[in-house]
Motif scaffolding. Structure first.
Motif, PDB file in Angstrom:
ATOM      1  N   HIS A 171      41.440  81.279  -1.939  1.00 34.49           N
ATOM      2  CA  HIS A 171      40.203  80.807  -1.329  1.00 34.49           C
ATOM      3  C   HIS A 171      39.484  79.816  -2.228  1.00 34.49           C
ATOM      4  N   SER A 172      39.364  80.127  -3.517  1.00 31.03           N
ATOM      5  CA  SER A 172      38.640  79.229  -4.419  1.00 31.03           C
ATOM      6  C   SER A 172      38.969  79.565  -5.872  1.00 31.03           C
ATOM      7  N   PHE A 173      39.762  78.702  -6.481  1.00 28.71           N
ATOM      8  CA  PHE A 173      40.046  78.898  -7.903  1.00 28.71           C
ATOM      9  C   PHE A 173      38.799  78.639  -8.740  1.00 28.71           C
ATOM     10  N   ALA A 174      37.927  77.740  -8.264  1.00 25.55           N
ATOM     11  CA  ALA A 174      36.678  77.471  -8.990  1.00 25.55           C
ATOM     12  C   ALA A 174      35.808  78.729  -9.043  1.00 25.55           C
ATOM     13  N   PHE A 175      35.825  79.524  -7.979  1.00 27.68           N
ATOM     14  CA  PHE A 175      35.057  80.760  -7.988  1.00 27.68           C
ATOM     15  C   PHE A 175      35.586  81.716  -9.048  1.00 27.68           C
ATOM     16  N   ILE A 176      36.902  81.826  -9.162  1.00 24.90           N
ATOM     17  CA  ILE A 176      37.481  82.714 -10.179  1.00 24.90           C
ATOM     18  C   ILE A 176      37.107  82.237 -11.576  1.00 24.90           C
ATOM     19  N   ALA A 177      37.085  80.926 -11.774  1.00 22.37           N
ATOM     20  CA  ALA A 177      36.716  80.392 -13.087  1.00 22.37           C
ATOM     21  C   ALA A 177      35.279  80.716 -13.458  1.00 22.37           C
ATOM     22  N   SER A 178      34.421  80.952 -12.474  1.00 19.41           N
ATOM     23  CA  SER A 178      33.017  81.246 -12.742  1.00 19.41           C
ATOM     24  C   SER A 178      32.748  82.732 -13.000  1.00 19.41           C
ATOM     25  N   LEU A 179      33.760  83.573 -12.874  1.00 21.53           N
ATOM     26  CA  LEU A 179      33.579  85.011 -13.046  1.00 21.53           C
ATOM     27  C   LEU A 179      33.439  85.382 -14.518  1.00 21.53           C
ATOM     28  N   PRO A 180      32.817  86.511 -14.814  1.00 21.40           N
ATOM     29  CA  PRO A 180      32.755  86.994 -16.208  1.00 21.40           C
ATOM     30  C   PRO A 180      34.154  87.238 -16.757  1.00 21.40           C
ATOM     31  N   ASP A 181      34.286  87.182 -18.083  1.00 23.98           N
ATOM     32  CA  ASP A 181      35.597  87.324 -18.715  1.00 23.98           C
ATOM     33  C   ASP A 181      36.260  88.652 -18.361  1.00 23.98           C
ATOM     34  N   GLN A 182      35.484  89.736 -18.316  1.00 20.99           N
ATOM     35  CA  GLN A 182      36.058  91.039 -18.010  1.00 20.99           C
ATOM     36  C   GLN A 182      36.692  91.045 -16.618  1.00 20.99           C
ATOM     37  N   THR A 183      36.021  90.413 -15.657  1.00 20.21           N
ATOM     38  CA  THR A 183      36.555  90.368 -14.295  1.00 20.21           C
ATOM     39  C   THR A 183      37.786  89.473 -14.230  1.00 20.21           C
ATOM     40  N   LYS A 184      37.761  88.332 -14.930  1.00 21.59           N
ATOM     41  CA  LYS A 184      38.931  87.451 -14.936  1.00 21.59           C
ATOM     42  C   LYS A 184      40.137  88.143 -15.580  1.00 21.59           C
ATOM     43  N   ASP A 185      39.900  88.875 -16.662  1.00 24.01           N
ATOM     44  CA  ASP A 185      40.998  89.603 -17.301  1.00 24.01           C
ATOM     45  C   ASP A 185      41.586  90.646 -16.354  1.00 24.01           C
ATOM     46  N   TYR A 186      40.717  91.318 -15.610  1.00 19.83           N
ATOM     47  CA  TYR A 186      41.182  92.328 -14.662  1.00 19.83           C
ATOM     48  C   TYR A 186      42.046  91.689 -13.577  1.00 19.83           C
ATOM     49  N   LEU A 187      41.593  90.568 -13.034  1.00 22.48           N
ATOM     50  CA  LEU A 187      42.367  89.888 -11.992  1.00 22.48           C
ATOM     51  C   LEU A 187      43.707  89.399 -12.533  1.00 22.48           C
ATOM     52  N   MET A 188      43.719  88.951 -13.777  1.00 20.50           N
ATOM     53  CA  MET A 188      44.980  88.508 -14.378  1.00 20.50           C
ATOM     54  C   MET A 188      45.946  89.684 -14.531  1.00 20.50           C
ATOM     55  N   LYS A 189      45.428  90.842 -14.920  1.00 15.74           N
ATOM     56  CA  LYS A 189      46.290  92.023 -15.043  1.00 15.74           C
ATOM     57  C   LYS A 189      46.865  92.428 -13.687  1.00 15.74           C
ATOM     58  N   LEU A 190      46.075  92.296 -12.635  1.00 15.13           N
ATOM     59  CA  LEU A 190      46.598  92.573 -11.302  1.00 15.13           C
ATOM     60  C   LEU A 190      47.735  91.622 -10.947  1.00 15.13           C
ATOM     61  N   LYS A 191      47.531  90.349 -11.256  1.00 16.17           N
ATOM     62  CA  LYS A 191      48.551  89.354 -10.935  1.00 16.17           C
ATOM     63  C   LYS A 191      49.830  89.607 -11.719  1.00 16.17           C
ATOM     64  N   VAL A 192      49.708  89.932 -13.010  1.00 14.88           N
ATOM     65  CA  VAL A 192      50.879  90.191 -13.847  1.00 14.88           C
ATOM     66  C   VAL A 192      51.579  91.474 -13.416  1.00 14.88           C
ATOM     67  N   ALA A 193      50.803  92.457 -12.966  1.00 13.00           N
ATOM     68  CA  ALA A 193      51.397  93.728 -12.551  1.00 13.00           C
ATOM     69  C   ALA A 193      52.377  93.528 -11.408  1.00 13.00           C
ATOM     70  N   THR A 194      52.218  92.484 -10.626  1.00 16.61           N
ATOM     71  CA  THR A 194      53.147  92.206  -9.535  1.00 16.61           C
ATOM     72  C   THR A 194      54.534  91.913 -10.090  1.00 16.61           C
ATOM     73  N   ASP A 195      54.591  91.050 -11.124  1.00 14.60           N
ATOM     74  CA  ASP A 195      55.874  90.680 -11.714  1.00 14.60           C
ATOM     75  C   ASP A 195      56.514  91.855 -12.448  1.00 14.60           C
TER      76      ASP A 195
END
Length: 403
Positions: free
Chosen positions: A370-394
């Motif tokens: 939907h919006s990569f710019a929105f993800i870039a504006s999130l706090p670091d803790q939330t961005k780290d969490y989303l990255m862990k979700l993405k990596v968990a897929t692989d």
């Protein structure tokens, strides 16, 4: 002159809707009248005749319905030949107990229970109607078949087809029971004929429930929205009517909406949006305004309840709803709550299925697309969490493949 033009427009049946209908959305009586008008237009359109938009619903229709949710054994709100609308037979204590759902969020409600004064008489009338047969079987027997037969069986499809023809004979509680049974069957649906039969039965049940819309509580409205999504009902008018009722409940019965109920509503509306029947669309201008107000109220109440939500409720909200109906601030608050709970990351990786992880991965993907710019504006803790979700897929894929 303007008076003559207005009179001429009215005589042609093209009188414009009142100006600033949005200002009347706080008027529950006006909303109820619009629901009744839409219901009658929908039913008459199905019979091959269209109700004029300026016509009003029969004043006896809403008044004939008690808080029990009854609308006569016909279930569609139609009046008798004598011009009166009989009240429906209502469920007793045993019938109300039958409505308790195993899904964890639909519970038996007092709105379906009869008053002590006339409950016995009305139950007798409703039972007689429910025993009337279609194709040699009563609607109650078809409900029993839906509960015990597998959806791969031709008998299940036949029971759905008969239910579509006889739904108007069922009492309010039996209509709710039918939706519960059909919802449980959805996960086992196979073949086009079963899906078509389910959709046909769903439309008939929804036609019956619209006559009782003003009496439905939060749990039944939620169940009906889920049922629409599962059956893939394509009529926008049904959704508009349910959202109008939901708006009234959100305003006046906020305590009725528990965290699981809010999550279930969000999930159903997100699914419907993806299917093309959306709260962002409407059959009329007034419905569009009411839908928008409803979604605003729902979003506010959902965010207010975030601190009380657990992992399952957060995961159930779903990516389609988060992206389509929450603003940036609400979306950010939900993701921060998910990060704080580490939703989906605490499941045992040795389990064969990880439903919370899959749900949150879908949500992360929807937000990222939907919006990569929105993800870039999130706090670091939330961005780290989303990255862990993405990596968990692989990381999960090889393990699942090995099994």
């Amino acid at each position: 002159s303007l008076p003559h033009a207005s009179a001429r427009a009215a005589s042609l049946g093209d009188a414009p809707e009142p100006e600033r209908e949005e200002d009347r959305l706080d008027d529950d009586a006006w909303l109820e009248e619009r629901r009744q008008n839409r219901r009658l237009r929908l039913q008459q359109h199905g019979a091959g005749r269209q109700m004029p938009r300026g016509a009003s619903a029969s004043p006896a229709a809403p008044g004939a319905l008690g808080r029990d949710g009854g609308g006569g054994s016909g279930g569609s709100g139609a009046t008798t030949r004598g011009g009166t609308t009989p009240r429906s037979a209502r469920l007793g204590a045993a019938g109300a107990a039958m409505l308790t759902s195993t899904s964890g969020f639909l519970h038996a409600s007092a709105e379906w229970a009869p008053s002590t004064a006339d409950g016995a008489t009305e139950r007798a009338g409703g039972a007689a109607s429910s025993r009337a047969t279609v194709g040699g079987r009563s609607p109650l027997e078809d409900l029993e078949d839906l509960g015990r037969l597998d959806t791969t069986s031709p008998e299940w499809t036949a029971a759905c087809t008969r239910l579509a023809a006889s739904a108007h004979r069922l009492q309010s509680g039996c209509l709710v029971r039918a939706m519960e049974l059909l919802l449980r069957a959805d996960s086992r649906l196979s073949g086009d004929s079963a899906a078509v039969a389910l959709r046909s039965a769903a439309v008939s049940i929804l036609n019956c429930l619209t006559a009782q819309l003003g009496n439905l509580g939060a749990a039944v409205v939620t169940l009906t929205l889920r049922f629409m999504a599962v059956a893939r009902v394509e009529e926008q008018t049904y959704l508009d009517m349910l959202l109008a009722r939901l708006l009234v409940l959100l305003r006046h019965e906020r305590a009725s909406f528990s965290e699981p109920l809010l999550a279930a509503i969000a999930c159903a509306l997100g699914t419907l949006h993806e299917q093309g029947v959306s709260a962002k669309r409407a059959a009329s201008g007034a419905s569009a305004a009411a839908n928008r107000r409803c979604m605003e109220n729902l979003g506010e109440q959902l965010v207010a309840a975030l601190d009380s939500m657990g992992e399952e409720e957060i995961a159930r909200v779903g990516g389609p709803f988060v992206v389509a109906f929450l603003d940036d601030a609400q979306r950010r608050a939900l993701l921060q709550r998910a990060a704080a709970l580490r939703v989906g990351l605490q499941e045992d990786p040795n389990l064969g299925t990880r439903p919370l992880l899959r749900a949150m991965q879908d949500l992360e993907l929807a937000v990222r697309r939907h919006s990569f710019a929105f993800i870039a504006s999130l706090p670091d803790q939330t961005k780290d969490y989303l990255m862990k979700l993405k990596v968990a897929t692989d990381q999960a894929t090889p393990g699942n493949a090995a099994k």
